[in-house]
Write a protein that holds these residues in place. Structure first.
Motif, short mmCIF file in Angstrom:
data_model
loop_
_atom_site.label_atom_id
_atom_site.label_comp_id
_atom_site.label_asym_id
_atom_site.label_seq_id
_atom_site.Cartn_x
_atom_site.Cartn_y
_atom_site.Cartn_z
N VAL A 16 52.66 45.64 40.93
CA VAL A 16 51.57 46.07 40.65
C VAL A 16 51.16 46.85 39.36
N GLU A 17 49.84 46.54 38.57
CA GLU A 17 50.24 47.55 37.27
C GLU A 17 48.35 47.37 36.99
N VAL A 18 47.84 48.70 37.26
CA VAL A 18 47.16 49.51 36.46
C VAL A 18 46.25 49.21 34.98
N LEU A 19 45.67 49.03 34.55
CA LEU A 19 45.24 48.72 33.00
C LEU A 19 44.18 49.11 33.36
N LEU A 48 38.36 50.21 34.87
CA LEU A 48 40.28 49.76 34.49
C LEU A 48 40.73 48.52 35.83
N VAL A 49 41.77 47.94 35.75
CA VAL A 49 41.74 46.96 36.69
C VAL A 49 43.05 47.33 36.97
N ILE A 50 43.43 46.53 38.04
CA ILE A 50 44.57 47.04 39.14
C ILE A 50 45.27 45.27 39.10
N ASN A 57 47.83 37.38 43.85
CA ASN A 57 47.00 36.84 42.89
C ASN A 57 45.62 37.13 42.55
N ARG A 58 44.97 38.46 42.58
CA ARG A 58 43.80 38.98 42.43
C ARG A 58 44.04 40.21 40.96
N ARG A 59 42.82 40.24 40.15
CA ARG A 59 42.42 41.60 39.86
C ARG A 59 41.60 42.11 40.13
N ILE A 60 41.51 43.21 40.30
CA ILE A 60 40.98 43.75 41.21
C ILE A 60 39.89 44.95 39.92
N ARG A 61 38.27 45.11 39.68
CA ARG A 61 38.44 45.45 38.89
C ARG A 61 37.72 46.76 39.16
N ILE A 62 37.35 47.60 38.89
CA ILE A 62 36.84 48.76 39.30
C ILE A 62 36.06 49.54 38.18
N LYS A 63 34.42 49.96 37.93
CA LYS A 63 33.26 49.91 37.20
C LYS A 63 33.31 50.73 37.34
#
Ligand SMILES: O=P(O)(O)OC[C@H]1O[C@H](O)[C@H](O)[C@@H](O)[C@@H]1O
Length: 299
Positions: A181-184, A224-226, A232-238
């Motif tokens: 996992v990475e947090v962008l 932020l994006v996890i 196989n997913r990206r979680i977007r945090i706004k």
């Protein structure tokens, strides 16, 4: 709370029902075609959220979580309020405040114009809460379940003096493999490293988790994006109302020592918390309110 009465007053046929859940707690089950969600009235906590297009829950919820009066439920979105972390005044009051382990009130349920389901839960001060924290307040959480999940925490100060507030959506995201996992979105951001005595450091590149991580990132302005390749997913945090973010994973030893986590659970979740923490302290003026909001979407 009487479940039949809750269904009569607040149920939405076909979309939202109340049922008695673990620990005898009233739970709200939502299934509105756009997503499914489970919300605990105790603790005002989203426990599960899964858009209809997804095969995996957004949330991690511990199999060993406590469902007992006075205890926090491990998983989903615990609410830390009116302080984040240890008692800011050193009075031995509970860590993360006193609303994640008490029964909230159901204030409203609705179907919005675009077919989302909205639930508002709330708490007001009582003699007992004033014994813990001497403020007159109204706290509401508005949860909107659609293809995305929106959570808003609204603090109203009904007293005649301002009060300081720190708080968090202490969200446990389910991840497929913590090692990948990475947090962008936190690149070049300063953080307080709680694993290293609170020393201030600079984040270089994406956040990767390879040991215990407990950090408060400051002056966070980005979405932020996890990135979770295993699921196989990206979680977007706004978010809005927040200038700090906590990233937490207990790793092997702390996880093994937590009775409400299975020994290997640290591999399956990451907390990325939308907060007002450390120097990001909010002052809520008399008769004023403060709104902390987060929107989660899956790509
Ligand atoms: O176990 P809890 O009281 O829910 O706290 C779990 C964690 O919450 C936050 O992320 C803090 O930064 C951590 O230091 C703490 O260990």
């Amino acid at each position: 709370m009487n479940i039949d009465q809750l269904n009569t007053d607040y149920g939405i046929p076909g979309n939202l029902t109340f049922a008695t859940g673990k620990g005898g707690f009233p739970m709200i089950h939502i299934d509105n075609g756009k997503a499914k969600a489970l919300i605990s009235v105790y603790s005002g906590q989203v426990l599960s959220f899964q858009p209809a297009t997804e095969t995996t829950d957004l949330m991690f919820l511990s199999e060993k979580a406590y469902y007992a009066e006075g205890k926090a439920i491990k998983g989903g979105i615990p609410i830390c309020w009116p302080w984040f972390g240890p008692d800011p005044e050193g009075l031995n009051r509970p860590s993360h405040g006193f609303v994640r382990n008490r029964l909230w009130n159901v204030l409203e349920t609705a179907t919005t114009a675009d077919g989302a389901t909205k639930v508002i839960l709330g708490l007001k001060d009582t003699e007992e809460t004033r014994g813990i924290w001497p403020q007159t307040f109204e706290l509401a959480i508005a949860i909107t379940v659609s293809t995305t999940l929106t959570v808003e925490l609204i603090t109203r100060n009904l007293g005649n003096k301002s009060f300081p507030l720190t708080q968090a959506f202490h969200t446990y995201f389910q991840v497929g493999d913590i090692n990948r996992v990475e947090v962008l979105g936190l690149e070049n951001t300063q953080y307080l490293d709680k694993v290293d005595g609170g020393v201030e450091k600079t984040q270089l590149g994406a956040v990767a988790i390879a040991n215990e991580v407990d950090r408060i990132y400051l002056n966070v302005t980005n979405e932020l994006v996890i990135n979770d390749p295993a699921l196989n997913r990206r979680i977007r945090i706004k978010s809005s109302g927040s200038k700090s973010t906590v990233v937490w994973n207990p790793w092997v030893t702390i996880c093994a020592n937590m009775a409400d986590l299975d020994d290997t659970d640290y591999q399956r979740f990451l907390c990325v918390e939308t907060t007002n923490a450390a120097t990001d302290i909010v002052e809520v003026p008399p008769d004023g309110e403060f709104r902390l909001e987060v929107i989660y979407s899956i790509e």
